[in-house]
Design an enzyme around this catalytic site. Structure first.
Site, mmCIF file in Angstrom:
data_model
loop_
_atom_site.group_PDB
_atom_site.id
_atom_site.type_symbol
_atom_site.label_atom_id
_atom_site.label_comp_id
_atom_site.label_asym_id
_atom_site.label_seq_id
_atom_site.Cartn_x
_atom_site.Cartn_y
_atom_site.Cartn_z
ATOM 1 N N GLU A 150 -1.259 -5.276 -4.219
ATOM 2 C CA GLU A 150 -2.035 -4.998 -3.014
ATOM 3 C C GLU A 150 -3.343 -5.778 -3.017
ATOM 4 O OE1 GLU A 150 -3.466 -1.003 -0.605
ATOM 5 O OE2 GLU A 150 -3.636 -1.067 -2.789
ATOM 6 N N HIS A 186 0.836 -1.209 0.000
ATOM 7 C CA HIS A 186 0.000 0.000 0.000
ATOM 8 C C HIS A 186 0.868 1.255 0.000
ATOM 9 C CE1 HIS A 186 -3.574 2.434 0.899
ATOM 10 N NE2 HIS A 186 -2.827 3.061 1.795
ATOM 11 N N ASN A 229 29.037 -19.833 -6.339
ATOM 12 C CA ASN A 229 30.038 -20.893 -6.414
ATOM 13 C C ASN A 229 29.712 -22.019 -5.430
ATOM 14 O OD1 ASN A 229 32.968 -21.641 -7.341
ATOM 15 N ND2 ASN A 229 32.993 -21.845 -5.125
#
Length: 714
Positions: A68, A46, A449
């Site tokens: 929302e 909001h 990695n």
């Protein structure tokens, strides 16, 4: 863009809300989310919608509007959240992140499309809302508009929604002060919407904004008058917050109206609809009865049947001890945002002061005057305290860096088909802001990695007697004048023999020499440019650029990377970094009349040169350091072309590599201010910068990485 002056505040606030949404979405996916988490997600979306509409970013406003809608359903029906639902939410958050990055770079949204994400959120909303009779986002929007049109107002305040009422009731139960903060802008205010945004930011630092009027939809249409109301749940005393708002430019009046629950769905104000913030802060949590709601001041209140109380008890003396404690905590937690450029300017001025402090100390030691020495000592103490204070301003918790990685690990796990858990510790460890900014790319490489090369596939882990889910640990901790970051996994560990064979295949070492290398020396091949043990190249790794980039970046920051690995148990990458980059501890040395500064972080030890420890091996001078041969380079001969033999040998270390540098004199350890050599000397290979000494002379700061490479290639 007319809102340009508020752009940085918008970006900062949006980043925080977006990070909150990412973190809470991860909790939803793990099944750990509570009702309060769904409410927090809805509030964040909001807020994003309102701010983006106010700033004129329509695409962001549309995405957050649909986001929302979905979060509103999940807030009311948490059980409807599914993995597919979370995927759609993450897609929406990703496009919001792309839009923010575009706005940060260019100031507009051009070039980023969000149609697919908006359609996905609309379809998800339709699916989720079918269970409670809502067919589409458009129907919901129509209902909301109708509710707005018929809202019952008291003293000009809007009706409180059921969801906001629930949040406020929970806040009151925990002792929070709740009420409307009404701002009336000066008629001459040019941009009331932007001013309202700044006011909202101030309020949200002191509590939770549950509802506002006008709402985000009306803001998006530009329907903003000279009055704005925020329904707040304050964590402490509202009085200093409201007083601070009253001192903001272009705000003519600020009112605080305490909120009390009512059965009629009105605005929920008590008494005459207005009171002082101090009175409201002393309110005890209301006790629910069948007849009415106690007044915010803690005294009895009778209901008149319309949801409004007949009287209040707003006396400031009614404030409880817990309320006073909360007020103190709220005041103590107030912060201000300062642009990093201002801190950099302050640090540069401090650097000049440190240089003059050192010069004054040198002058005082050469003059037989007690008053001058006393003044020099006093200035040194004050400068030291000022240095500590300024340095603390630049320090930020590593949490600001670490918090971006849970989402990244989640996506890596999905892509690789692995179960990965991320554990983080030491989040409170503080680093220089510059280091935080530079280390993001490094940790991305190391985590990717670990996820791709380090952790085994689930079936392989189960076969090895390990849990199906692999663990990647991010740890941070301070030690002396350094801070450490570790990236560890519980995977298969580094296959030393495989790395050794690949190094021979790449021509990095001959077979005979490679066979005699220790594990630590073999690990050094992993940092070679283009080196990789991966059989195939993927979007995640295998190109041989990750660890090479890691070492270059860390060493450019004055740090060091170390590797520990045990076959079948996992691998740890340990990064050591200085506390700050602006100032450093260095060993000052002199040779052939020139002074050099060698960073202490790279110095292992200093030994005197003697006929017993300096030898010739294959025509090269080496240092016999307790049975280990270390390459020896005379700095005067190497850099200056002067045939001088140093009396002192400075042994430097970089990873598993060691080299000794011969110098004529040791001038001692100093705290120096590192200055850039400038663009005209940018191509100088051997030095990282320069420092002004106490006597006004110049010392060139050694680039230890370049010195090591030069020494080992001679």
């Amino acid at each position: 863009m007319e809102n340009l002056q508020y752009l940085q505040a918008f970006l900062d606030e949006s980043d925080e809300n977006l990070q909150t949404l990412n973190e809470l979405c991860l909790r939803v996916e793990r099944g750990e989310a509570q009702d309060a988490d769904f409410a927090a997600m809805f509030r964040a979306a909001h807020t994003l919608k309102g701010m983006s509409a106010t700033m004129g970013f329509q695409t962001m406003a549309q995405v957050t509007h649909r986001l929302e809608d979905v979060l509103g359903v999940l807030r009311d029906h948490p059980g409807r959240a599914t993995p597919a639902c979370v995927d759609v939410l993450f897609d929406g958050l990703d496009v919001l992140a792309a839009l923010l990055e575009r706005i940060r770079e260019t100031g507009d949204e051009q070039g980023v499309t969000a149609d697919a994400q908006i359609d996905g959120l609309v379809r998800l909303y339709d699916t989720l809302s079918q269970g409670d009779g809502r067919a589409s986002a458009e129907v919901a929007a129509g209902l909301a508009s109708s509710a707005t049109a018929v809202r019952a107002e008291h003293d000009g305040l809007p009706a409180v929604s059921d969801s906001a009422r629930a949040v406020l009731a929970a806040g009151q139960a925990s002792g929070m002060a709740t009420g409307w903060v009404v701002l009336e802008f000066d008629p001459a205010c040019v941009m009331p919407a932007a001013r309202a945004l700044l006011a909202m930011r101030e309020l949200e630092q002191a509590g939770t904004c549950v509802q506002c009027d006008p709402d985000a939809e009306r803001m998006q249409r530009g329907e903003i008058s000279l009055r704005v109301a925020f329904l707040m749940a304050f964590e402490g005393d509202p009085e200093p917050v409201v007083r601070g708002l009253g001192e903001m430019p272009e705000i003519a009046r600020v009112r605080y109206v305490p909120w009390a629950d009512s059965a009629e769905g009105g605005s929920g104000v008590g008494g005459d609809g207005e009171t002082t913030p101090a009175a409201a802060a002393g309110a005890e949590p209301p006790a629910a009865t069948g007849q009415g709601t106690p007044a915010p001041g803690g005294g009895p209140a009778a209901s008149d049947g319309s949801g409004h109380t007949a009287e209040t008890a707003p006396a400031p003396s009614a404030r409880t001890a817990s309320g006073a404690a909360r007020a103190g905590a709220a005041r103590a937690d107030r912060t201000i945002r300062v642009p990093v450029e201002r801190l950099d300017t302050l640090m540069n001025l401090l650097s000049e002061l440190v240089i003059d402090r050192n010069r004054l100390a040198t002058l005082a030691s050469s003059v037989d005057r007690a008053d001058l020495r006393e003044l020099a000592d006093h200035i040194a103490r004050v400068a030291g305290e000022l240095q500590t204070a300024v340095m603390s301003l630049r320090m930020v918790p590593i949490e600001h860096l670490f918090q971006r990685f849970p989402r990244m690990v989640r996506d890596l796990a999905r892509t690789l088909g692995k179960a990965i858990e991320l554990e983080m510790s030491g989040l409170e460890t503080e680093f220089d802001r510059t280091i935080i900014d530079e280390m993001g790319e490094v940790l991305v490489h190391l985590i990717r990695n670990s996820a791709d090369h380090g952790l085994e596939a689930p079936a392989e882990r189960v076969a090895a007697g390990k849990p199906e889910a692999g663990v990647i640990q991010l740890r941070a901790y301070p030690s002396g004048q350094h801070v450490f970051i570790e990236v560890a996994d519980d995977g298969r560990g580094i296959d030393v023999e495989r790395v050794r064979r690949r190094a021979v295949e790449r021509g990095l070492a001959d077979p005979v020499k490679a066979a005699g290398l220790s594990d630590e020396e073999v690990y050094e091949f992993l940092f070679a440019s283009g080196f990789s043990t991966a059989e195939t190249v993927s979007d995640i790794s295998g190109r041989g650029v990750g660890l090479d980039a890691v070492r270059q970046k860390v060493e450019s920051l004055g740090g060091r990377v170390e590797i520990e690995s045990r076959a079948g148990l996992g691998t740890t990458f340990r990064i050591r970094l200085p506390l700050t980059l602006a100032m450093l501890e260095a060993l000052l040395v002199e040779t052939a009349g020139h002074v050099f500064a060698i960073p202490l972080s790279a110095v292992e030890e200093v030994v005197a040169a003697t006929p017993d420890n300096v030898r010739m091996v294959h025509g090269q001078r080496v240092l016999d350091d307790r049975g280990r041969l270390v390459p020896l380079v005379e700095v005067a001969d190497w850099l200056l072309g002067a045939e001088r033999e140093g009396r002192w040998l400075v042994i430097c270390r970089e990873g598993a590599r060691r080299a000794a540098f011969g110098v004529e004199r040791l001038l001692g350890q100093r705290e120096i201010v590192q200055k850039s050599l400038g663009e005209y000397l940018a191509d100088v290979r051997w030095f990282a910068g320069a420092a002004i000494l106490g006597d006004g002379g110049i010392a060139l700061i050694a680039d230890v990485h370049a010195w090591m490479n030069g020494a080992l290639r001679r």
